[in-house]
Design an enzyme around this catalytic site. Structure first.
Site: not given
Ligand code: NDP
Length: 350
Positions: A54, A98, A121
């Site tokens: 990322k 994450q 997200d």
């Protein structure tokens, strides 16, 4: 029949290009640079690799990247405070925590703490909730499911009225991708670990989405001829090697199979452990003492291969469209994350 293999790298590349151009425009016209903050807790090998990719992707398209690495034993309140700090940081337009988080941290609480305007997200219950409701539009849609939809749409695969089977019902992939398909008027069947007669259900599917996490569970004879198969699974399997041996960890008595790096051929290898030639001690890569002299160690490695949830070679002979692993859904996930971050920055100043 041989399936058309959907090129996720190519489609993701186009999205990245569009984002990169948009980022330049934002800088030129508004003096704004989109920013993405990631939070990684602990040192899970796969999570570190995801976060690194990322970071690289952000660099490539000009998005500013703020990486936060926290130790495994960080408290929930410390993590919560960091999320809150990022919520108020005007340089940050997207926040990504994450997953998975360690067991002592309540993921739900942390995901809910993210400012919905920065939830790139798409896992905030407000965004997921809107996804599941008729005539509501979430601010952000989770990246992998959104990427799956783009792969179908880019290939003009008919969704409306299709019989669609989704293998998996996780919050991250299965559930949201099923809801997206439903919103596009597919007739959706969700399957999970308690589903009976999986092969027969799959055989009915015009569109089959596999998001289970079991290597090659979907065989060729589970697939309806001419159907579209999207393989979300990313499974790290290892290929056996002539020089494979069993090693026992000196401290934990756990065993693992590996071979000496010097004997292995070139390719995608993963370090599984270390052997200290002087003492004969064996360490797994997770329990290597921090103060040990690495010069005296021999690496123990396995040769890795990434496979999906679908048996690619078998599926290719039956399906109409098929995504490969790697190179299918994976690149789309990151491309959509970049797109969501860019959109978030644009929204904040529109
Ligand atoms: P989870 O483990 O969270 O969910 C797996 C799902 O599969 C669950 O719903 C589970 O059912 C179901 N399942 C498990 N075993 C079976 C079985 N034998 N038959 C039918 N269903 C079963 O995984 P994720 O959703 O997070 O990920 C799925 C896969 O996708 C993984 O390989 C992961 O690595 C990959 N992935 C890929 C991404 C990408 O960018 N390409 C991004 C995210 C994930 P139940 O609910 O009953 O437990």
């Amino acid at each position: 029949m041989t399936a058309i293999v959907i090129d996720g790298v190519d489609i993701a590349g186009k999205i990245r290009k569009t984002v990169s151009n948009g980022v330049k425009q934002l800088a030129h016209h508004n003096g704004i640079r989109p920013g993405l903050a990631t939070i990684l807790v602990g040192n899970n090998f796969a999570s570190e690799a995801y976060v690194n990719s990322k970071r690289k992707a952000c660099d490539e398209v000009g998005i500013e990247y703020f990486g936060h690495n926290l130790p495994d034993d960080v408290s929930e309140i410390e993590l919560y405070e960091l999320v809150n700090e990022l919520n108020f940081d005007s340089r940050v337009h997207g926040i990504l925590v994450q997953l998975p988080l360690p067991d002592h941290i309540n993921s739900e609480k942390i995901l809910e703490a993210i400012n919905i305007n920065k939830d790139v997200d798409g896992f905030h219950p407000n965004n997921i909730g809107k996804l599941g409701m008729k005539n509501r539009t979430p601010l952000f849609v989770p990246c992998t499911p959104s990427g799956c939809m783009m792969l179908l749409e880019e290939n003009s695969i008919n969704i409306s009225g299709s019989k669609t089977v989704v293998l998996g019902r996780s919050n991250i992939v299965g559930l949201p991708v099923g809801m997206l398909l439903l919103n596009k008027d597919a007739t959706v069947t969700f399957c999970h670990s308690k589903t009976k007669d999986l092969p027969n259900i799959c055989r009915e599917a015009d569109i089959l989405i596999a998001a289970v996490g079991i290597p090659e569970i979907v065989k060729g004879d589970w697939i309806k001829p001419g159907s579209s198969v999207i393989d979300v699974g990313i499974n790290n399997t290892w290929i056996s090697h002539d020089d494979d041996r069993e090693f026992t960890c000196s401290s934990s008595e756990k065993t693992f199979i590996a071979h000496y790096q010097s004997l292995s051929d070139k390719g995608n290898r993963r370090i599984i452990g270390y052997l200290c030639e002087n003492s004969g001690d064996v360490y797994s890569s997770e329990n290597l003492p921090k103060d040990i002299d690495k010069n005296g160690l021999v690496k123990l490695v396995r040769k890795n291969k990434l496979v999906g949830d679908v048996h690619f070679d078998e599926a290719k002979l039956v399906a109409g469209y098929l995504t490969p692993v790697p190179g299918g859904v994976g690149p789309m996930t990151i491309a959509v994350l970049l797109q969501n971050t860019y959109n978030s920055a644009k929204l904040m100043y529109s």
